[in-house]
Structure formats: C-alpha cells, structure tokens
Design an enzyme around this catalytic site. Sequence first.
Site, PDB file in Angstrom:
ATOM      1  N   CYS A   1     -10.210   4.713   2.506  1.00  0.00           N
ATOM      2  CA  CYS A   1      -9.537   5.541   3.517  1.00  0.00           C
ATOM      3  C   CYS A   1      -9.965   7.004   3.440  1.00  0.00           C
ATOM      4  CB  CYS A   1      -8.028   5.424   3.380  1.00  0.00           C
ATOM      5  SG  CYS A   1      -7.414   3.837   3.966  1.00  0.00           S
TER       6      CYS A   1
ATOM      7  N   CYS B   1      -5.243  -0.681   5.421  1.00  0.00           N
ATOM      8  CA  CYS B   1      -4.315   0.358   4.971  1.00  0.00           C
ATOM      9  C   CYS B   1      -3.687   1.067   6.177  1.00  0.00           C
ATOM     10  CB  CYS B   1      -5.043   1.404   4.134  1.00  0.00           C
ATOM     11  SG  CYS B   1      -5.666   0.801   2.564  1.00  0.00           S
TER      12      CYS B   1
ATOM     13  N   GLU C   1      -1.287  -6.510   6.090  1.00  0.00           N
ATOM     14  CA  GLU C   1      -1.944  -7.366   5.091  1.00  0.00           C
ATOM     15  C   GLU C   1      -2.275  -8.742   5.655  1.00  0.00           C
ATOM     16  OE1 GLU C   1       0.541  -7.170   1.589  1.00  0.00           O
ATOM     17  OE2 GLU C   1      -0.076  -5.097   1.210  1.00  0.00           O
TER      18      GLU C   1
ATOM     19  N   GLU D   1      -3.463   4.212   6.775  1.00  0.00           N
ATOM     20  CA  GLU D   1      -4.291   5.326   7.264  1.00  0.00           C
ATOM     21  C   GLU D   1      -5.312   4.840   8.290  1.00  0.00           C
ATOM     22  OE1 GLU D   1      -3.506   4.538   4.205  1.00  0.00           O
ATOM     23  OE2 GLU D   1      -3.512   6.252   2.828  1.00  0.00           O
TER      24      GLU D   1
HETATM   25  N1  THU Z   1      -2.244   1.014   0.964  1.00  0.00           N
HETATM   26  C1  THU Z   1      -2.199   1.798   2.080  1.00  0.00           C
HETATM   27  O1  THU Z   1      -1.888   1.322   3.185  1.00  0.00           O
HETATM   28  N2  THU Z   1      -2.508   3.106   1.947  1.00  0.00           N
HETATM   29  C2  THU Z   1      -2.707   3.739   0.765  1.00  0.00           C
HETATM   30  O2  THU Z   1      -2.905   4.944   0.747  1.00  0.00           O
HETATM   31  C3  THU Z   1      -2.673   2.983  -0.484  1.00  0.00           C
HETATM   32  C4  THU Z   1      -2.631   1.505  -0.341  1.00  0.00           C
HETATM   33  C5  THU Z   1      -1.848  -0.387   1.101  1.00  0.00           C
HETATM   34  C6  THU Z   1      -2.915  -1.419   0.956  1.00  0.00           C
HETATM   35  C7  THU Z   1      -2.108  -2.630   0.581  1.00  0.00           C
HETATM   36  O3  THU Z   1      -1.568  -3.225   1.748  1.00  0.00           O
HETATM   37  C8  THU Z   1      -0.958  -2.071  -0.237  1.00  0.00           C
HETATM   38  O4  THU Z   1      -0.882  -0.699   0.103  1.00  0.00           O
HETATM   39  C9  THU Z   1      -1.112  -2.213  -1.736  1.00  0.00           C
HETATM   40  O5  THU Z   1      -2.328  -1.721  -2.161  1.00  0.00           O
END
Ligand code: THU
Length: 160
Positions: free
Chosen positions: A113, A73, A64, A75
Amino acid sequence: MIKKTINIEYSAFANTEEMAESDRILINRAIEIAKLSYSPYSKFPVGAAVMLDSGEIFAGNNQENIAFPSGTCAERTVLNYVNANFPDKKIKTIAITATNTTTTEPVTPCGFCRQVIVEMEMKQKSPLRIILHKIGGETYVFETSKAILPLAFDDNVLKN
Ligand code: THU
C-alpha cells in the site's frame, strides 16, 4: 565510506481535539467504514478515507478472500476506486485506522500500500498527507507519503 541516516518527520497528536476539523471528519469516516470491513479471516478491520482537493470524501475498507492473497487492503480499496473514477482529481489526505489493534500505536500501511500511495502522490505532483489513527490513542500525521516509504522505487528508472 560514510554512514548516512534518513529522518522521518511526523506530528503526533495525543488527542484528535487538537487537529483541524477536516482531519477529524476524515478520521471519523475511516472509523465508520472500518466497521463495514469484510475481514472474516484476519478479524482485523481497517478503514481508509480520502479527501480530494474538491473537498469530497471517499472511503474503503479491507476486503478479504478465502484465497488469502486475493484480499485487498483498505487503502487500496479506496485509492483504486478514486483513481478509477476521478483520475484528474488530487488526493489531499488519506486517513487510516483499524478497530481491532493490540498495539498502542496507530496501524501502519503495508509495503504494498505504501508503494501505491506514493504512486498517487507522484502522479498528482502534490503532497499526499497521511493520517494514521489509533482509536482512543495517538494520531500520526505525515505531510508527504514519501516519508513512509524512504528510498521508494522511482519511475524515472523506466523512462530511460
Ligand atoms: N490491512 C489493511 O487493510 N491495511 C493496513 O494498513 C494493514 C493491513 C488488512 C489486510 C488484511 O485484510 C488484514 O488487514 C490483516 O492483515
């Protein structure tokens, strides 16, 4: 006019003990890398681990940023790394998990993603399995990424 429906087929496992060892290894890797996530803003750590056709495993987590849209994310962290370093290798499976979910269901990838995962599957021209794991709960397995992005944008549109 006719009504049409789209079915999404997946397997649900109540316990990872029922799963193949290679899938369990991948899930455990996703759990471990989720713990290293940089997610001070959402406090929602996510881990993703991929297995290549060579058997190699790579993993990534969400990263983040104080400027929220700059975050990535889990993924895409791992998929972009693998595609950058091993563009000719195929991804057999991606396992995804989150350590801090409030739901009883496994975490599911965001739309952004999903589009990226489908792109990888189209590029490699072989199925990319998706494992969605809830720690201490159910695990869903999709045999193709296309199952989680019905009516995906198709690059044929750009080729004409
Ligand atoms: N996030 C992911 O990394 N993958 C997912 O499949 C869902 C959401 C992350 C994005 C952000 O850093 C946090 O989860 C909250 O949305």
